[in-house]
Design a protein around this motif. Structure first.
Motif, short mmCIF file in Angstrom:
data_model
loop_
_atom_site.label_atom_id
_atom_site.label_comp_id
_atom_site.label_asym_id
_atom_site.label_seq_id
_atom_site.Cartn_x
_atom_site.Cartn_y
_atom_site.Cartn_z
N TYR A 75 41.69 40.90 39.30
CA TYR A 75 41.40 39.48 39.18
C TYR A 75 40.21 39.18 38.28
O TYR A 75 40.15 38.12 37.65
N HIS B 199 31.79 34.23 37.94
CA HIS B 199 32.45 35.51 38.21
C HIS B 199 32.31 36.50 37.07
O HIS B 199 33.04 37.48 36.99
N ASN C 190 34.10 40.49 41.66
CA ASN C 190 35.18 40.50 42.64
C ASN C 190 35.84 39.13 42.81
O ASN C 190 35.79 38.52 43.89
N SER C 191 36.41 38.63 41.76
CA SER C 191 37.14 37.37 41.82
C SER C 191 38.30 37.50 42.81
O SER C 191 38.95 38.54 42.90
N SER C 192 38.58 36.44 43.52
CA SER C 192 39.67 36.45 44.49
C SER C 192 40.98 36.10 43.80
O SER C 192 41.01 35.59 42.67
N ARG C 193 42.09 36.37 44.50
CA ARG C 193 43.39 36.01 43.95
C ARG C 193 43.50 34.50 43.77
O ARG C 193 43.99 34.03 42.74
N ASP C 194 43.07 33.74 44.76
CA ASP C 194 43.16 32.28 44.67
C ASP C 194 42.39 31.76 43.46
O ASP C 194 42.86 30.87 42.73
N HIS C 195 41.21 32.33 43.23
CA HIS C 195 40.40 31.90 42.09
C HIS C 195 41.09 32.27 40.79
O HIS C 195 41.13 31.48 39.84
N SER C 196 41.64 33.47 40.73
CA SER C 196 42.32 33.93 39.52
C SER C 196 43.51 33.04 39.20
O SER C 196 43.72 32.64 38.05
#
Length: 270
Positions: free
Chosen positions: A163, A235, A240-246
């Motif tokens: 991500y 980020h 460690n970006s999250s899936r939702d953020h990506s």
């Protein structure tokens, strides 16, 4: 976008049976079709054969010795469906477009969580048709922005998710399409610089986005860029970006890239 409909059994149409849901993993009803697809793949010219593929898969996934390809795949399909999908993802690199289309038909029929990414010959997560169509349109143009969007999509939706990479590549896509328009002479363009350039000279720009009570159309576009810039700044550096953020940033990037290409945002008198 998929322009066909899955078959709906009579019992479901008549309300006598609940509709079938999406398919995940490698259930028993899917495996025979995948096994048959593997067998067809080995008939293609240039494929080294089952024994060679057996060695490649075994060393790639650190598997113990199996006597035959059939022994390996039958055992993995029953014991580790996720690994079976990994193996399928790897083997797809040897398939031609016709075989990939057959595999996509198989996955489509069962509403599988993955679909075929024909460009990269990989499995990719199945998303809403409208969302996927917007992405396909965005990457249909052969330029640097499309390359970055494709990398961001893979990093978000493939079986090798990363991500942080997705965030970085989506941001680069926006920079690649906007920089030549907004700050063409800047050798180190960034979204932050573009936002400042737009805000410093608002009369240089036109925009077809709807205005609000608080923002005119040009300011709306700058705000859209700010969402990408804010996400990237928070980020950057592998945080460690999250899936939702990506996903959110990627879809925003797809939209901004489309706006610029369709001249929703443009220079005055350009």
């Amino acid at each position: 976008m998929e322009d066909r409909q899955r078959f709906v059994p009579l019992s479901v149409r008549m309300g006598k049976r609940e509709p079938f849901g999406a398919t995940t993993g490698m259930p028993n009803y899917l495996w025979p079709s995948i096994r048959d697809w593997f067998d067809t793949l080995f008939l293609l010219p240039g494929i080294g054969g089952k024994s060679e593929l057996l060695l490649i898969v075994s060393r790639t996934f650190r598997l113990p010795e199996y006597l035959t390809w059939q022994h390996l795949t039958e055992a993995v399909a029953k014991s580790d469906p996720e690994l079976m999908l990994d193996i399928l993802d790897l083997v797809m690199h040897a398939a031609n477009d016709l075989e990939l289309a057959k595999l996509e038909d198989i996955l489509f029929d069962v509403a599988h969580e993955y679909r075929v990414d024909f460009e990269n010959q990989r499995l990719i997560q199945r998303v809403d048709d409208t969302v996927y169509a917007a992405y396909e349109t965005a990457v249909s143009v052969q330029d640097v922005a499309s390359e970055h969007l494709a990398k961001a999509w893979l990093a978000t939706y493939s079986r090798d998710t990363n991500y942080d990479v997705a965030v970085a590549e989506a941001t680069k896509a926006v920079e690649a399409v906007c920089a030549p328009l907004v700050i063409p002479n800047d050798k180190t363009p960034s979204i932050g610089k573009m936002i400042r350039a737009i805000k410093d000279s608002p009369r240089n720009w036109e925009c077809s986005l709807p205005a609000t009570r608080d923002r005119n159309a040009v300011e709306q576009f700058a705000a859209a860029l700010s969402l990408v810039n804010y996400a990237q700044s928070r980020h950057a550096g592998g945080l460690n970006s999250s899936r939702d953020h990506s996903v959110a940033l990627l879809l925003q990037a797809v939209t901004v890239v489309a706006w610029v290409r369709e001249r929703v945002f443009r220079r005055v008198n350009d």
